[in-house]
Motif scaffolding. Structure first.
Motif, mmCIF file in Angstrom:
data_model
loop_
_atom_site.group_PDB
_atom_site.id
_atom_site.type_symbol
_atom_site.label_atom_id
_atom_site.label_comp_id
_atom_site.label_asym_id
_atom_site.label_seq_id
_atom_site.Cartn_x
_atom_site.Cartn_y
_atom_site.Cartn_z
ATOM 1 N N LEU A 34 0.816 -1.204 0.000
ATOM 2 C CA LEU A 34 0.000 0.000 0.000
ATOM 3 C C LEU A 34 0.853 1.257 0.000
ATOM 4 O O LEU A 34 0.493 2.257 -0.625
ATOM 5 C CB LEU A 34 -0.950 -0.003 1.211
ATOM 6 N N THR A 35 1.980 1.202 0.702
ATOM 7 C CA THR A 35 2.882 2.357 0.654
ATOM 8 C C THR A 35 3.298 2.622 -0.786
ATOM 9 O O THR A 35 3.300 3.762 -1.247
ATOM 10 C CB THR A 35 4.132 2.109 1.514
ATOM 11 N N GLY A 36 3.624 1.568 -1.474
ATOM 12 C CA GLY A 36 4.005 1.714 -2.866
ATOM 13 C C GLY A 36 2.893 2.312 -3.703
ATOM 14 O O GLY A 36 3.119 3.246 -4.477
ATOM 15 N N PHE A 37 1.688 1.787 -3.532
ATOM 16 C CA PHE A 37 0.572 2.313 -4.313
ATOM 17 C C PHE A 37 0.302 3.767 -3.976
ATOM 18 O O PHE A 37 0.000 4.579 -4.838
ATOM 19 C CB PHE A 37 -0.687 1.477 -4.064
ATOM 20 N N LEU A 38 0.406 4.085 -2.686
ATOM 21 C CA LEU A 38 0.146 5.459 -2.274
ATOM 22 C C LEU A 38 1.172 6.409 -2.864
ATOM 23 O O LEU A 38 0.850 7.534 -3.251
ATOM 24 C CB LEU A 38 0.161 5.562 -0.743
ATOM 25 N N GLN A 39 2.403 5.932 -2.918
ATOM 26 C CA GLN A 39 3.431 6.814 -3.458
ATOM 27 C C GLN A 39 3.212 7.106 -4.935
ATOM 28 O O GLN A 39 3.732 8.078 -5.465
ATOM 29 C CB GLN A 39 4.818 6.191 -3.239
ATOM 30 N N GLU A 40 2.445 6.255 -5.583
ATOM 31 C CA GLU A 40 2.130 6.505 -6.992
ATOM 32 C C GLU A 40 1.086 7.594 -7.169
ATOM 33 O O GLU A 40 0.966 8.186 -8.238
ATOM 34 C CB GLU A 40 1.593 5.235 -7.635
ATOM 35 N N ILE A 41 0.287 7.792 -6.136
ATOM 36 C CA ILE A 41 -0.781 8.789 -6.243
ATOM 37 C C ILE A 41 -0.197 10.151 -5.888
ATOM 38 O O ILE A 41 0.309 10.332 -4.789
ATOM 39 C CB ILE A 41 -1.937 8.437 -5.291
ATOM 40 N N PRO A 42 -0.263 11.088 -6.816
ATOM 41 C CA PRO A 42 0.423 12.361 -6.588
ATOM 42 C C PRO A 42 -0.153 13.108 -5.379
ATOM 43 O O PRO A 42 -1.360 13.144 -5.173
ATOM 44 C CB PRO A 42 0.151 13.170 -7.870
ATOM 45 N N VAL A 43 0.760 13.621 -4.572
ATOM 46 C CA VAL A 43 0.331 14.377 -3.389
ATOM 47 C C VAL A 43 -0.450 15.616 -3.802
ATOM 48 O O VAL A 43 -1.325 16.096 -3.079
ATOM 49 C CB VAL A 43 1.558 14.812 -2.557
ATOM 50 N N GLY A 44 -0.151 16.074 -5.002
ATOM 51 C CA GLY A 44 -0.789 17.290 -5.489
ATOM 52 C C GLY A 44 -2.303 17.219 -5.430
ATOM 53 O O GLY A 44 -2.991 18.203 -5.188
ATOM 54 N N LEU A 45 -2.855 16.045 -5.627
ATOM 55 C CA LEU A 45 -4.307 15.890 -5.617
ATOM 56 C C LEU A 45 -4.873 16.251 -4.251
ATOM 57 O O LEU A 45 -5.876 16.969 -4.150
ATOM 58 C CB LEU A 45 -4.678 14.448 -5.957
ATOM 59 N N GLU A 46 -4.208 15.762 -3.208
ATOM 60 C CA GLU A 46 -4.698 16.072 -1.866
ATOM 61 C C GLU A 46 -4.462 17.525 -1.520
ATOM 62 O O GLU A 46 -5.270 18.157 -0.852
ATOM 63 C CB GLU A 46 -4.004 15.190 -0.832
ATOM 64 N N GLU A 47 -3.325 18.021 -1.995
ATOM 65 C CA GLU A 47 -3.035 19.435 -1.717
ATOM 66 C C GLU A 47 -4.066 20.328 -2.369
ATOM 67 O O GLU A 47 -4.558 21.277 -1.777
ATOM 68 C CB GLU A 47 -1.629 19.779 -2.218
ATOM 69 N N ALA A 48 -4.438 19.965 -3.612
ATOM 70 C CA ALA A 48 -5.467 20.743 -4.299
ATOM 71 C C ALA A 48 -6.764 20.662 -3.523
ATOM 72 O O ALA A 48 -7.480 21.653 -3.365
ATOM 73 C CB ALA A 48 -5.643 20.202 -5.716
ATOM 74 N N ALA A 49 -7.055 19.496 -3.014
ATOM 75 C CA ALA A 49 -8.290 19.351 -2.258
ATOM 76 C C ALA A 49 -8.268 20.200 -1.004
ATOM 77 O O ALA A 49 -9.279 20.795 -0.614
ATOM 78 C CB ALA A 49 -8.496 17.884 -1.902
ATOM 79 N N SER A 50 -7.103 20.265 -0.353
ATOM 80 C CA SER A 50 -7.059 21.033 0.903
ATOM 81 C C SER A 50 -7.174 22.527 0.609
ATOM 82 O O SER A 50 -7.726 23.281 1.397
ATOM 83 C CB SER A 50 -5.783 20.737 1.678
ATOM 84 N N VAL A 51 -6.653 22.910 -0.561
ATOM 85 C CA VAL A 51 -6.835 24.306 -0.958
ATOM 86 C C VAL A 51 -8.319 24.603 -1.113
ATOM 87 O O VAL A 51 -8.799 25.683 -0.765
ATOM 88 C CB VAL A 51 -6.085 24.583 -2.278
#
Lengths: 299, 439, 275
Positions: free
Chosen positions: C156-173
């Motif tokens: 899961l760590t591996g899969f998570l690292q594939e998902i760009p952090v930018g998506l969550e950052e955009a969401a938090s914005v």
């Protein structure tokens, strides 16, 4: 408002993030600590004891168990069997796996179905595989002897045939793993490379050794790592198929450890053999990872 | 590496499904884990025994008789797993845990000292007199004692003996051989005379299991030595032990015994002999009833004899075996369990069990009981053989010793190791395991 | 990764048939399970005169195998749920948060997947004994989790690292809190990874033998591999019944693996590429 200026704010929020992260990780770490780490330390402690649970014998002995193993012929025989099994198994799986992957790669259609047949072998519980091969190797009614022309070889009862028979069963079971890894990698190789090679007049062998193999190298090393570690730890197949017999010719270190633990009920000695297996596995893993890193391949 | 389109509404639905599954599985687990609770009302004793093979299972009838004679006591009989190893594993696991859920259990006689030493079974010395035990074979009574106390009651009996084809021996004017040398000669002559290549000489159990240890033990006794010496050391006379192993190998090498005896157990060898394929068989008394069944190819052609010895004039005892009944230490109904044990090992009960053809009694008198002898004329013979028999070493460490010896003995037989090596390795290993363990 | 459909060239057929032949041991067992008892020990002929269900009737008629299937299912499902539940939080923490010593932690966890079971079986045995968990589902669930959890966290760590952090950052914005972002953005993208991890965990739990053999005593908790290994034979080995039991034991894993091939391959690859 916050004190100390922007830098302090960043540091504070970093620290908060660390704490939050730790909180998230704690339950898993706790479980791992209790179930994986603690037993690992405990087995080390057990290996230094003379321990017979049913008679309540529990005494610290230091390295007595290890000294015994050092001159124990059965231990060394088990080590030899383990190494032969691992080397032969991994070698055959590798060669076979690559060949099958290449064959699949060339498929224009039907690769999915073909892969399913392979994965079937991999998916079976090892006990099922053991029973499968026990029946196949039956001297009187087994398919293997039948296909060999009706010769009544006693596969699992002959000290010379049992280990090859075991290795064959293991290769059958794990070759698909290597194939899947290689096949996925092969698919990622651009077709243009092969077309270019063809235009340059390269034959099949040259294409393989100059283009395919170097590109497969990394995944092959990883496959070897995984498979070696698995083979060293392998227990189910040999325990159910032959029980370590006949006369210990298929008794790997794991089977020897198990018998010492639960048949002879010598928990101290069995734990010592377990510790040896553990050290062996960790050594091999460390060695491989070092090799991978040296080649600049590690992430 | 494009991610596949996210499945719709996966998150919440997935979580809910997981919770439901978790609850369902936990519920099933609780149901699965719970052990049956004691019923209130009549007192229940739980008896665990191995399935008694034979045409009719005598246990249910016996238990019904006991229940009618003891209103207020109900007996629940539960069957143990098939093989001896599994039975022992089951008993050990449950007794170790402390709350075994049964009161009375059937033990292979070799387990009694071990279970006594481990503190799992009840000391019966107070409730059982010496007179009571005197009715049973001495070796059976002795197998149920440890450190001078009585821990189990003898239930049924076994002894290793030699079966031979009386028709074949008679044809060549032979009597059952008293020595192995004589037996080998008889085999040679008979096979030459019968010209049947399918006729094997001597069948015995050489598979890597307890049976192999029994066969080797009998070989050692036949050569005047033993397995455990006075000082508790294994193979007190290593050269003799090597000799015995070499002899067993020689049986296979010269063809007196077929190669497959190294994979043969009781049933495999019994079937071969029962099909008329061999002249001699070493086995237990249970087999004779199978041989004398109507339709058996060897009916009326089988004789029983003591095992041969390696020296003329010396006796070669067969190994005794059998089962005992023991009571769990923390049972809530010790008196009632002892009553049941007494009942099941009483003369009428043992007679009923013998009559159904499955087992042989531990009470010596029953071997001359008119009715039983009529049904099974070999009984008096078996009685004499049992009396001359010898028990395996009565020590709490017998199973440890046996399981350690088995691979070594097997290695010697299949020629993976020399007999000298096997004996030396076995001694070394057992010295390490047994060092300063008190009896 | 297409290449579905029927092969058209001769070479394609040849390869397909060769792979079919690879699975012969399994098909032979299937055939054996349908062979009448009397024809089992005679070879040739290869194929029986008729097919029979008698072996399946015997196997399913004894409660042992049925009970074992229930046990395996229960233990497998609960282990998967437990490992995933613990693992997903752990993996998210490692992938997204600046945990001190993160690299070392991850290395240790990955190393944990290489631990030999034979080394941990003796202390776990003593532990189960002390906790009176012998012959219970819980013993197996805990033991299986000990090797499933490192694997799940690693994957899961591996899969998570594939998902760009930018998506969550955009969401938090956009005003979304961390948990909400996780729930609505990350989780759906992680779903295939979760599927792979679940599949592998369930598979390993179903196939697990050593711990199950050691910690179970009766059919109350015996799982399928143990029931198969201890299959009773009175006088001679009942090959037909064993074959039927083997096939029954194989149905869930084979169905899962062949049906969810895509997730399995992905899981294996991801684990391999992220050494």
């Amino acid at each position: 408002m916050s004190r100390g200026g922007p830098a302090a704010t960043v540091i504070r929020s970093q620290r908060r993030a660390s704490v939050q992260g730790l909180l998230l990780v704690t339950p898993a770490l706790f479980a791992l600590g209790a179930l994986t780490l603690y037993p690992t330390l405990w087995v080390g402690w057990l290996s230094l004891q003379r321990r017979i649970p049913i008679f309540g014998v529990e005494r610290f002995e230091g390295l007595g168990n290890f000294f015994f193993l050092a001159t124990d012929p059965r231990f060394w025989k088990a080590a030899q069997v383990t190494l032969v099994f691992t080397a032969a198994s991994v070698a055959l799986e590798l060669v076979g796996g690559v060949l099958v992957a290449l064959a699949l790669r060339g498929q224009r259609a039907g690769a999915r179905v073909g892969l399913s047949f392979l994965l079937l072998a991999w998916a079976l519980p090892s006990v099922v595989t053991a029973k499968l091969f026990e029946w196949l190797y039956n001297p009187a009614a087994g398919l293997v002897n039948f296909l060999l022309g009706g010769i009544a070889l006693n596969w699992l009862g002959d000290p010379r045939l049992a280990l090859p028979g075991l290795i064959l069963a293991d290769v059958w079971r794990t070759l698909p793993f290597v194939t899947v890894l290689c096949y996925a990698r092969l698919l990622a190789i651009p077709v243009e490379l092969y077309e270019a090679a063809q235009m340059d007049g390269a034959g099949a062998v040259a294409t393989f050794t100059r283009i395919t193999l170097p590109l497969l190298r990394r995944i092959l090393l990883i496959a070897v790592l995984f498979r070696t570690l698995d083979a060293l730890r392998s227990f189910d197949l040999m325990f159910v198929l032959t029980g370590g017999g006949p006369a210990g010719t298929t008794e790997t270190l794991t089977v020897y450890a198990y018998r010492s633990l639960f048949q002879a009920v010598q928990l101290g000695l069995g734990s010592a053999v377990g510790v040896v297996v553990f050290a062996l596995v960790m050594l091999v893993a460390w060695g491989y990872l070092r090799a991978l890193r040296h080649e600049g391949l590690a992430a | 590496m494009t991610p596949s389109p996210p499945p719709r509404g996966r998150g919440k639905g997935e979580a809910a499904v997981r919770v439901v599954l978790l609850l369902a599985a936990c519920l099933a687990a609780l149901i699965g884990c719970s052990k049956g609770s004691d019923t209130k009302g009549p007192l229940t004793i739980v008896l665990k025994h191995a399935k008694i093979l034979g045409p009719v299972d005598p246990i249910p009838a016996l238990l019904a008789e006991f229940e009618s004679a003891h209103p207020g006591i109900r007996v629940k009989a539960e069957v143990l797993p098939w093989t001896s190893d599994e039975q022992r594993q089951f008993l050990v696991i449950n007794l170790e845990g402390g709350q075994p859920g049964f009161d009375l259990m059937m033990l292979d006689c070799i387990w009694v000292p071990e279970f006594a030493r481990a503190g799992w079974i009840l000391d019966l010395t107070a409730g059982v007199t010496q007179d009571e035990l005197a009715a049973h074979f001495p070796s059976a009574a002795q197998a149920g004692t440890y450190r001078g106390r009585t821990w189990a009651l003898p239930w049924f009996m076994n002894v290793g003996l030699l079966y031979y084809r009386s028709d074949l021996l008679g044809r060549y004017g032979f009597k059952p051989p008293e020595t192995y040398v004589a037996m080998l000669e008889q085999i040679r002559v008979i096979r030459a005379g019968e010209k049947s290549r399918k006729l094997e000489g001597y069948l015995w159990q050489g598979k890597q299991y307890e049976g192999l240890v029994v066969n080797v033990l009998e070989g050692l006794w036949a050569d005047g030595t033993t397995l455990v010496g006075e000082d508790g050391r294994i193979f007190p006379d290593p050269e003799r032990a090597e000799q015995v192993l070499r002899f067993m190998r020689m049986l296979i090498d010269t063809g007196a015994s077929p190669g497959w005896v190294t994979a043969g157990d009781e049933e495999v060898t019994r079937r071969a002999f029962g099909n008329g394929e061999a002249i001699f068989l070493r086995s237990w008394p249970y087999a004779v009833d199978m041989f004398e069944k109507p339709g058996s190819p060897v009916r009326g052609k089988v004789g029983l004899a003591p095992l041969p010895s390696h020296e003329a004039g010396r006796r070669a005892p067969g190994s005794t075996g059998g089962a005992h009944l023991a009571i769990t230490r923390h049972t809530r109904h010790p008196a009632e369990a002892l009553e049941l044990a007494r009942f099941l090992t009483s003369a009428p009960a043992q007679r009923a069990m013998t009559a159904s053809g499955a087992t042989k009694p531990t009470r010596m008198a029953l071997y001359h009981d008119a009715e039983l002898v009529r049904a099974s004329p070999n009984l008096p013979r078996i009685h004499d053989l049992t009396l001359a028999g010898r028990s395996r070493p009565v020590t709490p460490y017998y199973v440890m010793i046996s399981t350690t010896l088995q691979p070594e003995l097997s290695a010697a037989l299949v020629k993976v190791k020399t007999p000298a090596r096997s004996v030396a390795d076995a001694r070394r290993r057992l010295d390490f395991f047994l060092r300063d363990l008190q009896e | 990764m297409g290449r579905a459909g029927l092969p058209r060239s001769l070479r394609d057929w040849a390869v397909l048939l060769a792979l079919l032949a690879y699975a012969t041991p399994f098909f032979w067992q299937l055939l054996t399970s349908l062979k009448p008892e009397a024809e089992l020990m005679v070879l040739p002929p290869l194929f029986p005169s008729r097919l029979t269900w008698e072996h399946y009737r015997v196997v399913l008629g004894q409660s042992v195998m049925l009970r074992a299937l229930v046990n395996s299912l229960g233990v497998g499902v609960i282990t998967t749920v437990l490992a995933l539940g613990l693992g997903i939080f752990g993996a998210y923490g490692i992938a997204r948060y600046p945990i001190p010593g993160k690299a070392l932690l991850l290395l240790l966890i990955v190393g944990g997947t290489a631990f030999p079971q034979i080394a941990t079986v003796s202390p776990l045995y003593l532990l189960m004994r002390a906790l009176s968990l012998r012959d219970t589902w819980l013993a197996l669930i805990l033991a299986n989790t000990s090797f499933a959890l490192p694997l799940v966290i690693w994957l899961l760590t591996g899969f998570l690292q594939e998902i760009p952090v930018g998506l969550e950052e955009a969401a938090s914005v956009d005003g979304a809190s961390r948990p909400r972002a996780f729930r609505w953005i990350v989780l759906p993208l992680l779903a295939p990874g979760l599927a792979s991890a679940s599949l592998l965990t369930f598979l390993f739990s179903w196939n697990e033998f050593l711990f199950a053999y050691t910690f179970t005593a009766t059919e109350a908790s015996r799982t399928v591999p143990v029931a198969l290994a201890l299959f009773p034979g009175v006088f001679e080995v009942p090959w037909g019944d064993i074959a039927a039991a083997s096939i029954l034991a194989s149905i869930p894993p084979v169905a899962l693996v062949v049906g969810l091939q895509r997730y399995l391959v992905r899981g294996l690859l991801s684990g391999a590429l992220r050494e």
